[in-house]
Structure formats: structure tokens, C-alpha cells
Design a protein around this motif. Sequence first.
Motif, PDB file in Angstrom:
ATOM      1  N   ARG A 296      64.436 158.798  42.672  1.00 50.93           N
ATOM      2  CA  ARG A 296      62.984 158.778  42.450  1.00 50.93           C
ATOM      3  C   ARG A 296      62.533 157.326  42.486  1.00 50.93           C
ATOM      4  NH1 ARG A 296      59.819 162.263  38.003  1.00 50.93           N
ATOM      5  NH2 ARG A 296      60.316 163.770  39.651  1.00 50.93           N
ATOM      6  N   THR A 297      61.697 157.010  43.484  1.00 51.29           N
ATOM      7  CA  THR A 297      61.237 155.634  43.653  1.00 51.29           C
ATOM      8  C   THR A 297      60.008 155.372  42.788  1.00 51.29           C
ATOM      9  OG1 THR A 297      60.116 156.453  45.653  1.00 51.29           O
ATOM     10  CG2 THR A 297      62.185 155.285  45.948  1.00 51.29           C
ATOM     11  N   LEU A 298      59.566 154.117  42.797  1.00 59.06           N
ATOM     12  CA  LEU A 298      58.475 153.707  41.919  1.00 59.06           C
ATOM     13  C   LEU A 298      57.168 154.440  42.196  1.00 59.06           C
ATOM     14  CD1 LEU A 298      59.055 149.845  41.809  1.00 59.06           C
ATOM     15  CD2 LEU A 298      59.343 151.470  39.944  1.00 59.06           C
ATOM     16  N   ASP A 299      57.030 155.005  43.405  1.00 57.33           N
ATOM     17  CA  ASP A 299      55.809 155.751  43.709  1.00 57.33           C
ATOM     18  C   ASP A 299      55.866 157.178  43.194  1.00 57.33           C
ATOM     19  OD1 ASP A 299      57.720 156.713  45.408  1.00 57.33           O
ATOM     20  OD2 ASP A 299      56.575 156.424  47.247  1.00 57.33           O
ATOM     21  N   GLY A 300      56.937 157.538  42.465  1.00 51.07           N
ATOM     22  CA  GLY A 300      57.044 158.864  41.875  1.00 51.07           C
ATOM     23  C   GLY A 300      57.563 159.930  42.805  1.00 51.07           C
ATOM     24  N   THR A 301      58.084 159.558  43.958  1.00 52.28           N
ATOM     25  CA  THR A 301      58.576 160.520  44.940  1.00 52.28           C
ATOM     26  C   THR A 301      60.096 160.647  44.843  1.00 52.28           C
ATOM     27  OG1 THR A 301      56.770 159.949  46.451  1.00 52.28           O
ATOM     28  CG2 THR A 301      58.645 161.105  47.393  1.00 52.28           C
ATOM     29  N   ASP A 302      60.580 161.886  44.816  1.00 51.14           N
ATOM     30  CA  ASP A 302      62.021 162.139  44.848  1.00 51.14           C
ATOM     31  C   ASP A 302      62.484 162.121  46.302  1.00 51.14           C
ATOM     32  OD1 ASP A 302      62.355 162.446  42.067  1.00 51.14           O
ATOM     33  OD2 ASP A 302      61.598 164.495  42.176  1.00 51.14           O
ATOM     34  N   ARG A 303      63.417 161.246  46.623  1.00 48.01           N
ATOM     35  CA  ARG A 303      63.830 161.042  48.008  1.00 48.01           C
ATOM     36  C   ARG A 303      65.288 161.452  48.190  1.00 48.01           C
ATOM     37  NH1 ARG A 303      59.766 158.434  50.452  1.00 48.01           N
ATOM     38  NH2 ARG A 303      58.284 157.384  49.073  1.00 48.01           N
ATOM     39  N   ARG A 304      65.510 162.271  49.232  1.00 51.43           N
ATOM     40  CA  ARG A 304      66.873 162.641  49.609  1.00 51.43           C
ATOM     41  C   ARG A 304      67.438 161.518  50.476  1.00 51.43           C
ATOM     42  NH1 ARG A 304      69.509 167.365  49.511  1.00 51.43           N
ATOM     43  NH2 ARG A 304      67.574 168.478  49.023  1.00 51.43           N
ATOM     44  N   LEU A 305      68.562 160.975  50.074  1.00 49.14           N
ATOM     45  CA  LEU A 305      69.094 159.773  50.690  1.00 49.14           C
ATOM     46  C   LEU A 305      70.000 160.094  51.869  1.00 49.14           C
ATOM     47  CD1 LEU A 305      69.905 157.801  47.424  1.00 49.14           C
ATOM     48  CD2 LEU A 305      67.842 157.696  48.825  1.00 49.14           C
ATOM     49  N   SER A 306      70.020 159.179  52.820  1.00 45.92           N
ATOM     50  CA  SER A 306      70.895 159.267  53.987  1.00 45.92           C
ATOM     51  C   SER A 306      72.104 158.365  53.774  1.00 45.92           C
ATOM     52  CB  SER A 306      70.136 158.841  55.244  1.00 45.92           C
ATOM     53  OG  SER A 306      71.014 158.602  56.322  1.00 45.92           O
ATOM     54  N   ALA A 307      73.196 158.695  54.455  1.00 45.90           N
ATOM     55  CA  ALA A 307      74.410 157.889  54.330  1.00 45.90           C
ATOM     56  C   ALA A 307      74.212 156.471  54.841  1.00 45.90           C
ATOM     57  CB  ALA A 307      75.560 158.559  55.090  1.00 45.90           C
ATOM     58  N   ASP A 314      73.537 151.207  39.390  1.00 46.98           N
ATOM     59  CA  ASP A 314      74.297 150.823  38.216  1.00 46.98           C
ATOM     60  C   ASP A 314      75.255 151.966  37.904  1.00 46.98           C
ATOM     61  OD1 ASP A 314      72.717 152.753  37.073  1.00 46.98           O
ATOM     62  OD2 ASP A 314      71.705 151.413  35.673  1.00 46.98           O
ATOM     63  N   GLU A 315      75.846 151.983  36.727  1.00 52.05           N
ATOM     64  CA  GLU A 315      76.841 153.012  36.430  1.00 52.05           C
ATOM     65  C   GLU A 315      76.228 154.402  36.275  1.00 52.05           C
ATOM     66  OE1 GLU A 315      79.113 151.696  33.124  1.00 52.05           O
ATOM     67  OE2 GLU A 315      79.889 149.906  34.153  1.00 52.05           O
ATOM     68  N   SER A 316      74.887 154.472  36.158  1.00 51.15           N
ATOM     69  CA  SER A 316      74.223 155.779  36.064  1.00 51.15           C
ATOM     70  C   SER A 316      73.902 156.359  37.439  1.00 51.15           C
ATOM     71  CB  SER A 316      72.933 155.661  35.257  1.00 51.15           C
ATOM     72  OG  SER A 316      71.978 154.852  35.948  1.00 51.15           O
ATOM     73  N   GLY A 317      73.999 155.547  38.505  1.00 49.90           N
ATOM     74  CA  GLY A 317      73.683 156.014  39.845  1.00 49.90           C
ATOM     75  C   GLY A 317      72.682 155.103  40.529  1.00 49.90           C
ATOM     76  N   PRO A 318      72.028 155.577  41.600  1.00 50.83           N
ATOM     77  CA  PRO A 318      71.068 154.743  42.334  1.00 50.83           C
ATOM     78  C   PRO A 318      69.877 154.353  41.465  1.00 50.83           C
ATOM     79  CG  PRO A 318      71.707 156.674  43.618  1.00 50.83           C
ATOM     80  CD  PRO A 318      72.230 156.893  42.241  1.00 50.83           C
ATOM     81  N   ILE A 319      69.490 153.083  41.566  1.00 49.34           N
ATOM     82  CA  ILE A 319      68.306 152.604  40.847  1.00 49.34           C
ATOM     83  C   ILE A 319      67.316 151.930  41.785  1.00 49.34           C
ATOM     84  CG2 ILE A 319      69.519 152.332  38.658  1.00 49.34           C
ATOM     85  CD1 ILE A 319      69.744 149.334  39.259  1.00 49.34           C
ATOM     86  N   VAL A 324      63.538 147.835  49.922  1.00 47.55           N
ATOM     87  CA  VAL A 324      62.386 148.671  50.257  1.00 47.55           C
ATOM     88  C   VAL A 324      61.547 148.962  49.013  1.00 47.55           C
ATOM     89  CG1 VAL A 324      61.624 150.864  51.253  1.00 47.55           C
ATOM     90  CG2 VAL A 324      63.624 149.695  52.188  1.00 47.55           C
ATOM     91  N   MET A 325      62.120 149.637  48.028  1.00 48.49           N
ATOM     92  CA  MET A 325      61.383 149.968  46.813  1.00 48.49           C
ATOM     93  C   MET A 325      62.372 150.262  45.697  1.00 48.49           C
ATOM     94  SD  MET A 325      58.363 152.812  46.166  1.00 48.49           S
ATOM     95  CE  MET A 325      57.179 151.899  47.152  1.00 48.49           C
ATOM     96  N   GLY A 326      62.016 149.856  44.482  1.00 46.82           N
ATOM     97  CA  GLY A 326      62.855 150.090  43.328  1.00 46.82           C
ATOM     98  C   GLY A 326      62.760 151.521  42.835  1.00 46.82           C
ATOM     99  N   GLY A 327      63.653 151.850  41.913  1.00 44.06           N
ATOM    100  CA  GLY A 327      63.672 153.180  41.325  1.00 44.06           C
ATOM    101  C   GLY A 327      62.857 153.239  40.048  1.00 44.06           C
ATOM    102  N   ALA A 328      62.390 154.450  39.725  1.00 46.20           N
ATOM    103  CA  ALA A 328      61.548 154.619  38.545  1.00 46.20           C
ATOM    104  C   ALA A 328      62.333 154.473  37.250  1.00 46.20           C
ATOM    105  CB  ALA A 328      60.875 155.996  38.605  1.00 46.20           C
ATOM    106  N   SER A 329      63.658 154.679  37.299  1.00 46.84           N
ATOM    107  CA  SER A 329      64.442 154.684  36.064  1.00 46.84           C
ATOM    108  C   SER A 329      64.547 153.313  35.421  1.00 46.84           C
ATOM    109  CB  SER A 329      65.845 155.235  36.343  1.00 46.84           C
ATOM    110  OG  SER A 329      66.528 154.398  37.264  1.00 46.84           O
ATOM    111  N   THR A 330      64.405 152.231  36.195  1.00 50.00           N
ATOM    112  CA  THR A 330      64.518 150.875  35.634  1.00 50.00           C
ATOM    113  C   THR A 330      63.212 150.105  35.756  1.00 50.00           C
ATOM    114  OG1 THR A 330      65.366 150.083  37.765  1.00 50.00           O
ATOM    115  CG2 THR A 330      66.989 150.740  36.099  1.00 50.00           C
ATOM    116  N   GLU A 331      62.092 150.825  35.862  1.00 47.56           N
ATOM    117  CA  GLU A 331      60.786 150.206  36.059  1.00 47.56           C
ATOM    118  C   GLU A 331      60.388 149.375  34.845  1.00 47.56           C
ATOM    119  OE1 GLU A 331      56.187 151.608  37.093  1.00 47.56           O
ATOM    120  OE2 GLU A 331      57.741 153.072  36.618  1.00 47.56           O
TER     121      GLU A 331
END
Length: 842
Positions: A296-307, A314-319, A324-331
Motif C-alpha cells: 500500500r503506497t502513500l496514495d492509499g492504493t494497494d499495488r500488486r508487485l511484479s518481480a 524492512d523485516e516486516s516486508g515491503p515499505i 517511485v513512492m513510499g509505503g503507507a506503513s512508515t509514513e
Amino acid sequence: MRVPLSWLREYVDLPAGETGRDVAARLVAAGLEVETVEQLGADLKGPLVVGQVLAIEELTGFKKPIRYCQVDVGDANGTGEPQNIVCGARNFAVGDKVVVVLPGAVLPGPFPIAARQTYGKTSEGMICSARELGMGDDHDGIIVLPPEHVPGTDAIELLELVDEVLDIAVTPDRGYCLSLRGVAREAAIAYDRPLADPALLDVPQANSAGYPVRIDDPVGCDRFTARTVTGVEPSALSPIWLQRRLQKAGMRPVSLTVDITNYVMLEIGQPLHAYDRTRLTGTVSVRRAQPGEKLRTLDGTDRRLSAEDLLICDESGPIGLAGVMGGASTEIADHAVDAETGQVLGTTDVVIEAAHFDPVSIARTARRHKLPSEASKRFERGIDPQAGPAAAQRAVDLLVLIAGGTAEPGVTDVAAPHRPHTVTIPADHPDRVAGTAYGRETVTRRLQQVGCAVTGTDLLTVTPPSWRPDLTDPSDLAEEVIRLEGYDNVPSRMPQLPPGRGLTAAQKRLRRVGRALAGDGYVEVQNYPFLGDAALDALGLEPGDPRRTTVKLVNPLSDEEPGLRTTLLPALLGTLRRNVGRGNTDLALFETGLVFHPKDERTVPPRLPVDRRPTEEELAALDAALPDQPRRVAVALTGDREPAGWWGPARPAGWADAVEAGRTVARAAGVELIVRQAQYAPWHPGRCAALLVAGADGTERLVGHAGELHPRVVKALHLPERTCVMEIDLDLLTADGEQPVVAPHVSTYPVATQDVALVVDAAVPAADVEAALRSGAGPLLESLRLFDVFTGEQLGEGRKSLAYALRFRASDRTLTAEEASAARDAAVAEAVVRTGAVLRGA
């Protein structure tokens, strides 16, 4: 890139009287594209001052809430008494500092201000919003200033409302100019003034006490700098100067930490990202996405990631999507106050990221997720890999200065080994490219001005600076010298062409074809060479049709048209449809152009050098990798071919006109066309002609088709009924070698005309009968024309009569009646033998 002139002057000591247009002219001469110079506050006139709200009276009985305010403006009104102002905004309270425009002032627009009666009160001025002052589009409320400003202070200077902004269209090869640092460097060179480089900072050495970072993909990320600031005041606001610089550069102020990262990105060119340290879990790593991961990026959209996506984790997963854009979890959390405890909430500990990512990876991720950002725009053009530590230090300094934070001594700087790239260039190479004499000293000086390290005399070894990844070849360096010396100073000379050369035979043939069709009333059009499956489906092509095998583009302009055309018809019929839709019902269009056929084997084309002329072997390898590109001509007709008038009714265009267009093309190419009945999509099966030419060995080769479109195709493409088309491969018309077009011989002797009518089986093509007549008539035959086709009961079922006019002429004498009759009889006899024809009336 929007560049405020006041900000640019901090790094380059421009002449005092130099205007934005003067600076723009210098930058344009240096090769930058300055699109506009915006004059901010050009029509703004004071008094515009700081005011303090003393009292607010709520007015009732109106459709919307209205407030009657008393505002202290100091001595700006000449009396020292409070101003009474009517205002509808609700985002301020008693004691707040606001921006007040007094009677006699003029706001951008222009919008003159005067005292006026409104809502039953006299309003002596106006309390201003950002949009009313030309500061942005925010009109939800008025501007509330920090409390330290004194009433009566000039707000024009305080808010930096008067300025000039250069809007620069930065080309992909000059990504360094997406920063004040890069544009300032160009301005310093243009004015021959020193540059105050904002990236020249004292940066502490990396140590093990910094925030832990691990790079798992050194190809995608070759450098990662991390700095930590603790004790940041969550309620601290961005100062006015910082907000105004962001606004002038086209960015919206958000919060102090975010504003600082954006400010440093605009200043130095290094995108930054800020994390709330309390939301990070363990080591920060850089890796590729794994199957099934989401973010989930800072714009609030859940994005399915490509390889292929490069991630910050971090140890919790993608942030974050790297670059391109940061994740909402570490905003970074906004400032807030707990209603129960009164505790100030918000981010107090910040981790700053300054990394260098692979441009191709970032560009693909941004396009894949349809997520362009200011950061990705810079990463995909290539940023300075050495600027990360300085940019992080600059952000840390601003956080400490403005937000009262404390910079932790730990510095993380994980970097892959990097060897500087060098280019060897002859000192006279720019001279030979430009056709003028610069000299070694000028070449060396100009290269050093752009940041290159130069050694050598006649053969220079040049090390481009880290912020110029585009300087990879000698001609790149030559371009730098030429543009800084001035494109206007490059001499203009006509090239010396070798004598005896002109148009090639193919070019001459193409011109003859175009003139012939234009002379027959066709209008030439040019269309884009792109094609999609939908167009081929509309033409009714079978799944295995070779025309469905297209050359696919890696980066098409439209996802709906990803391939290069294999036929001219779809785009030509699209042009015809648009013209019919605009009221042009009688149309005859033609187009000439290349079609593209992929080769069976996928060959990777070689990368040709730019420092020398390619060899014949390299050019041959490039040609071998290209798709086959035959040139074709196509026509499309609809409506009336001949208009109605006093001479009679109109004649609609038909399949015969399309066939005749093919004959016109063949005549212009100097060949004789053979016409036979055929069935070929997208033509009507009963009104389709195959167009052939005879080779030197007597064999016939197919060059194209003509006739009426299939009704299903007409319906699918929304075309007028009975639309007709023709398409011919021009290259096949002269496959046996280019033959010059021979002008017809004009004889001074009279012609002898003989008409014959032959009855043949209905299945016998007229072209076979014509070929037999030509063969039997011999050299005296000048021309042969079919002028009538008749069927009827008197001929019998399955029979038809073909009437031909034969013209006989000798070049050296007048033919006798016996000679003409003998030639006619020989022609008829040959037709009888070949086609079983019977002379009608015999």
C-alpha cells in the motif's frame, strides 16, 4: 523544471539588472529549452500588510456564514486604527496573524481593492487567501501567518510575491537540470561567473553506528545513504521562505519533514524519502519483489508487485517502491493533539534515505504501476550518484535548524565499488564535427566548465563528472563544446554534392505514381504506421493470415496499436471514415508508405558506433536485423466518382475504378498489369481482382488486389456501402530490375481500327482473351480495349460476348485494309485456339 530567479541568484551572482528573459536567452543559447518566463506579482500593488485579528462579529441572516472582523494593521492605514473587514472564511480566530490588502491596492488579475458596502457593513479591505495573491490554487481559507510577525509588516516582501520563474523543458539527456544546482551550473557557465554549489557540504564519514541497511540487489541500487534525526518537534511548521520556494517551483507544501525532502530534491537533484523511525522494523534492505507480494503506497492504493519491481523493505516486508513512492506503513505522521491527555502526537524520529537506483528499473516500475512522481522523473533520467550523502546532510541540517531535532552521529553509506568512466577524444574532434576551429585550449576549457577532468594534449583523456551520465562518447563531448561556444557560431555551409547524382530509380517511380494518381483526382494522405489486432479483426483476416504477424514495438504510443502495419488499408480507411463523418461524401484517397514484415529469426541489431563511420559489415548486420519493409500504394474510394450535372446523372465509384487505379499505378511504373478474378480478404469475394505482372521469364507474379470491400468489413468499420480499395506492392512492380519508362512513339501514319466480338464461356477471364488477341495480332497492334460485355438468351446459358476495339498502325507506312484484316483474323484465330472463343455473328 520551474526555476525561481530569486532562488537561482543564491548560487550564481547574476548581474543586478538581469531579468528573467535575459537569463532565459542565455540558457536557450546554451541548449536548454526555456518555454516561458512567468512574471509573479507583476500587476500586484500595495498596501498589502500583516494584520492581527482583534475581534470577530458573526453576521446572521445570510445564505452563508459571514464574519465582521476588526484587524490591527499597525500604521499601514495612516491612522493606526483597526480596519473593519467583512470575510467569509472560517479558518482563523481572534489573535491570528493574517494577510490584509487595504483600499487602493491591486491584487493579481488585476483586481483593484476599495472600501465597499456589503452584507450591511462597510468592508475596508480584504483578508486574503493564497489563490487571491497568486500563491497557489488553495482557496479553502485565508492565509494564517506565524505569530512572530508584527502587524503592519509589508506582506509583499514577507511572502516573496514578486519574482520571475523560468519554466524549463528538460530533455531526457539533461536530467541534472531537474535541480537548481544543475540550472545554476549552466547559468554560471553562460555568465562566466563562479558557482556556489549547494552540494559542497561537510559530510561526516560513514560509520557502523548508522541505521542498518543491506543491499540485496546491487544492480538495482548501487548506493544507499541513511541518516537519523531524533527529537523533531511534530508541531513545527515550514517557514514561509521554504513554502514559497516550493510553491514557485510548482509543488504544494505538505508538512515540515516532507517539505524539506522536496526542497532538497529541487535544490540538489537527489530525491529523498523520510521514514518514521518508530514504524521501521529492523534492517532496511533493497531487493526485488517476490511473487504475490503487495504494497500500500502513500496514495492509499494497494499495488500488486511484479518481480521486476525494486523495493525498499524492512523485516516486516515491503515499505516502499524504490525511487517511485513510499509505503503507507512508515509514513511521517501529521501533527495532532490527543483530546484526552493533551499529548502532542506525530513523528519525532526521522530516518532520511538518499539512494541511487538503476534508471531503467525505476522507469519501468513507474510505467507499470502508472505512478509517475517527481522522484521517478529524476531517477529515470539519471541522478548524481555522489550527491546522496550531501543531500542527506542538507536535509538533516534543515531538520535540526527548523524543527529543533538532533542529528545522530551514526552515518550509513553502503556503496558498490565504482570506477570513473573515461573517454578518449582527439582535441580537434569538435572542430571536425562543427566544421570550425575551436582549438585545444577552448575544448579543454569548455569540458572543464561542465565538470570534466581533462588530461593530454593532442589526444585528450576526459573523465565526465558524476552528474553527467549522458557523456559516454566523443561526440557527446563535442556537443558540449559546440553548444557552449554557441550554436549560432557554427558556420552554415551547403554540402558539396558529387556531380551526376539525383533521384534514384525508386524515388522517380514513386513520384510518377503519386503524380499519376493525383492527376486522376486522388488526394494523398499520410497516416501513422501503427496497427492493432482490432483493425485486423475488422478487416476479417483469418487467424493464420500473414498480415496478422506484426513487428511489436517495445514502447508503443498506444497499447491499442502495439505493432507496425503490414497493410496500408486500416489507417487509410480510418481517414476515409473520419472525412465521411465530417460531411465529405465523395472521396478518392491514396497513400504511399512502408509496411513491415518481421523475419523468421529474431536478430538483435548491433549498436553502431558514434565516433566513426560504421563499417560495411556493421551496416550489413544492421540491415539483416531489420524487418522487411516493402513500399506500397493504396487507394480508397466512396461516393460519386463523376458528379451529376447537365450532362447526366452522377456515376458512383465502383470496383472497376479501383482496378483502374491499379492500372494507373502500373502505367506510371512502366509495366503492363494483368487482371484476374480472385478471392482475398477484405475484398468482396465476387468483386475482387488480383493484380499481376509478367516477369522476364514469362511467369506471373501477384503484386496486389483491388475491388469492393466485403459488406461485413464495411459494417465493422462504419464505412459507406460499396466502398472500394486497391493496394499494390510498388517494389514488386519492378522486381526484375528497374526499367526506364519509354515515351510512346507518335506515328505520322493513320490508324486502322477493327472491332471484334467473341463469344466465350462465362468462366473464361477477359484477361485470357485479351492476352490471346495480343499474341495473335503481332507487332502491328497498337492498343486493345474491351468496350462491351454482353450476356443474353440468344447467346445461350453460361456464355458471354466480349467486344474489343483493336487499333493497328505501322511506323513506316499506311496499312492497307488487307493488312489490318489479316492481323485481326490472326488475333481472333489465336483467341479461338486458346480460349475456345467463337466470333460472334459468324
